[in-house]
Scaffold this active site. Sequence first.
Site, PDB file in Angstrom:
ATOM      1  N   GLY A   1      10.023   3.018  31.601  1.00  0.00           N
ATOM      2  CA  GLY A   1       9.735   2.846  33.219  1.00  0.00           C
ATOM      3  C   GLY A   1       9.855   4.060  33.738  1.00  0.00           C
ATOM      4  O   GLY A   1       9.299   3.994  35.178  1.00  0.00           O
TER       5      GLY A   1
ATOM      6  N   GLY B   1       6.510   4.638  27.890  1.00  0.00           N
ATOM      7  CA  GLY B   1       5.028   4.574  27.778  1.00  0.00           C
ATOM      8  C   GLY B   1       4.512   5.589  28.769  1.00  0.00           C
ATOM      9  O   GLY B   1       3.928   6.583  27.993  1.00  0.00           O
TER      10      GLY B   1
ATOM     11  N   ARG C   1      -6.439   0.197  37.400  1.00  0.00           N
ATOM     12  CA  ARG C   1      -5.192   0.623  38.311  1.00  0.00           C
ATOM     13  C   ARG C   1      -5.534   0.670  39.801  1.00  0.00           C
ATOM     14  O   ARG C   1      -4.878  -0.268  40.595  1.00  0.00           O
ATOM     15  CB  ARG C   1      -4.394   1.824  37.825  1.00  0.00           C
TER      16      ARG C   1
ATOM     17  N   CYS D   1     -20.252  -5.026  41.326  1.00  0.00           N
ATOM     18  CA  CYS D   1     -20.346  -5.819  42.653  1.00  0.00           C
ATOM     19  C   CYS D   1     -19.128  -6.586  43.016  1.00  0.00           C
ATOM     20  O   CYS D   1     -18.832  -7.767  43.272  1.00  0.00           O
ATOM     21  CB  CYS D   1     -21.466  -6.650  42.318  1.00  0.00           C
TER      22      CYS D   1
END
Length: 420
Positions: A240, A277, A315, A344
């Site tokens: 985290g 991570g 993201r 699009c």
Amino acid sequence: MNHFELIGGELHAENVPLSAIAEAVGTPVYVYSRATLERHARVFKAALAGLPRSHVAFAVKANPNLAVLRVMQREGLGADVVSGGELARALAAGMAPQDVVFSGVGKTATEMVQGLESGIGQFNIESEEEGVELAALAAALGQRAPCALRVNPDVDARTHAKISTGKAENKFGVPIDRAAGIYARLSALPGLDMRGVAVHIGSQLSQLEPLEEAFGKLGELIAEIRAAGLSVTHADLGGGLGVPYKAGEVFPSPEEYGAMVARVTARWDATLMFEPGRVICGNAGLLLTRVVRVKRSSNNTPFVIVDAAMNDLARPAMYGAWHDFDAVRPNGSRMAAHIVGPICETGDTFAMDREIDAVEPGDLAVFRTAGAYGATMASSYNSRGFVAEVMVDGDKFAVVADRIVPEAISAAERVPDWLD
Ligand SMILES: *Cc1c(COP(=O)(O)O)cnc(C)c1O
């Protein structure tokens, strides 16, 4: 700290000019720096050096590329996996099964058996129902599955709602006030070796206080379980830790995190496990793209249309996330622009009203800090291919994931003969 810097006016990945990679592999392409990955793995481990017993499992979902996992394996990290596919990758990258932790709320029976047959080090169970099912599968194989119970501490991680995982309304873990009872009932099952508790409250955390609050609650739970005569030898503190996406932002360092952990867990007498991570691979990668066109808009701020899109880097569209955008050969002047991809969807927007290096059609540019939750979230929406990935090591580089062209994707599709 990362190894993407201007050398002689051109942005390099370590010693490789990004234009050489674009020339050889085309764009868009993810570029990872081996030296940066190694540095972050070492800094994180060093920050935990004061703890008596610790185990670091890289969160594979942040970047599951086999070459990236291989770097982690060489640095002595294990893997935190959330699917059978990730488990297979971790083992293919050479990680020892013992060093693998299996998390996730929806492990299927097939995935649990895969984990049992591989001999993984720990299952993080996310519900009593899951524990009962795993116990039966393990018993049928004549095994006792090593397990930790993931608890939901009901702590506000103060991050984006879509990546918060430790509030009561989130799907993850068991409610902490019911955890001791569930732990006791699962401990009585012959197929399980209940050895610990786990917590992971969310991602891209910018403050240590929510983590400290969650760890404090976990410590109380450990005491409660032990008071009932049961054993807790492992505590998994999850991942985290966030990273800066904007130049100049300051985040808690691994050192500060390690010091907080040491203080909070001083009397726990347990092996501490970690699942970082983003903090390991986030700024070890960037997405290299080429400007397709600069389009005038109705309000004077042009659209810079790049060849990367939301299918390559999700993201911004998914979380409204910011990625710094820099020219590969900045000419010194600046411009205000909206940065968009060709897809699009209006959501295919990387930035609105951003002050950036002046760019022209054909110029190369990068989205920085794209090494985590980048390529792994790619899709083929709009029948675009899957983006290629490259790893740089000093003055050499290698393609570590081929570009998957649209024809290869449609080759897996069939028109049934009853449509002829
Ligand atoms: C996603 C995840 C992690 C890694 O989170 P980061 O923010 O990338 O460090 C660790 N543990 C679990 C259970 C996860 O789901």
